[in-house]
Motif scaffolding. Sequence first.
Motif, PDB file in Angstrom:
ATOM      1  N   UNK A  75       9.218  10.523  56.524  1.00 42.79           N
ATOM      2  CA  UNK A  75       9.048   9.098  56.241  1.00 42.79           C
ATOM      3  C   UNK A  75       7.642   8.821  55.737  1.00 42.79           C
ATOM      4  N   UNK A  76       7.561   8.114  54.613  1.00 40.96           N
ATOM      5  CA  UNK A  76       6.278   7.790  54.000  1.00 40.96           C
ATOM      6  C   UNK A  76       5.895   6.329  54.193  1.00 40.96           C
ATOM      7  N   UNK A  77       6.910   5.476  54.347  1.00 39.40           N
ATOM      8  CA  UNK A  77       6.637   4.036  54.450  1.00 39.40           C
ATOM      9  C   UNK A  77       7.820   3.336  55.097  1.00 39.40           C
ATOM     10  N   UNK A  78       7.536   2.286  55.840  1.00 35.59           N
ATOM     11  CA  UNK A  78       8.563   1.362  56.316  1.00 35.59           C
ATOM     12  C   UNK A  78       8.289   0.003  55.678  1.00 35.59           C
ATOM     13  N   UNK A  79       9.346  -0.758  55.446  1.00 28.59           N
ATOM     14  CA  UNK A  79       9.194  -2.110  54.901  1.00 28.59           C
ATOM     15  C   UNK A  79      10.130  -3.052  55.640  1.00 28.59           C
ATOM     16  N   UNK A  80       9.569  -4.122  56.163  1.00 31.75           N
ATOM     17  CA  UNK A  80      10.350  -5.128  56.886  1.00 31.75           C
ATOM     18  C   UNK A  80      10.167  -6.478  56.192  1.00 31.75           C
ATOM     19  N   UNK A  81      10.601  -7.541  56.865  1.00 33.61           N
ATOM     20  CA  UNK A  81      10.542  -8.877  56.287  1.00 33.61           C
ATOM     21  C   UNK A  81       9.159  -9.189  55.701  1.00 33.61           C
ATOM     22  N   UNK A  82       9.175  -9.840  54.531  1.00 30.11           N
ATOM     23  CA  UNK A  82       7.945 -10.290  53.873  1.00 30.11           C
ATOM     24  C   UNK A  82       7.108  -9.136  53.329  1.00 30.11           C
TER      25      UNK A  82
END
Length: 198
Positions: A75-82
């Motif tokens: 995993x290189x990045x997580x993205x959540x709301x906004x």
Amino acid sequence: MNATQTSIKVLISHFKKQFPLNKEEQAALTDHFTEKKVKRKGFILQAGDVCRHFTFVVSGCFKLYAVDKNEKEHNLQFAVEDEWVTDLSSFYAEKPSMVYIEAIEPSVILQVKHGDLLHLYTSYHKFDRNFRIIIERKYIDLQQRILQNISLTADERYQDFMDQHPELANRLPNTQIASYLGVTPEFLSKVRKKLVKK
């Protein structure tokens, strides 16, 4: 499916944190962004495909990851709301991607195509400035991550992750966080227990 007013309002609020948008600029977002619902474990990008969209997360959670020759995910990045998620290299160079972007939760996203984004850049300079800030922040995050990997222990990397993303601790399985930190789930469990005792 065109962007719904509810999702567009979320995106407008996001942009307004940097620069206020007039009615014409707000209308341009509706015209150029498309809403999409993504099921858990659904992909918005797979390795080998060209990344055609810049994606804004209205709700849900995504992971951007690479797979090594032993089929292990990193995993290189997580993205959540906004937050935004894309493969910048593939998106701008229009070359096949080496990463996957997968939904960890059922999600709602807004996407803009490469050509439409370039149109927004040239027609509305505010968007050019906004996206420059977005990309600069992504670059800073990546640079900090590389520095942490070469200078911090696994315990320190986990503590920093918790400080930077406290909301993700309850949303992500141990396996996903461990992959991001470059440790095994078992080692991560030991780190967590150690911190609880402190």
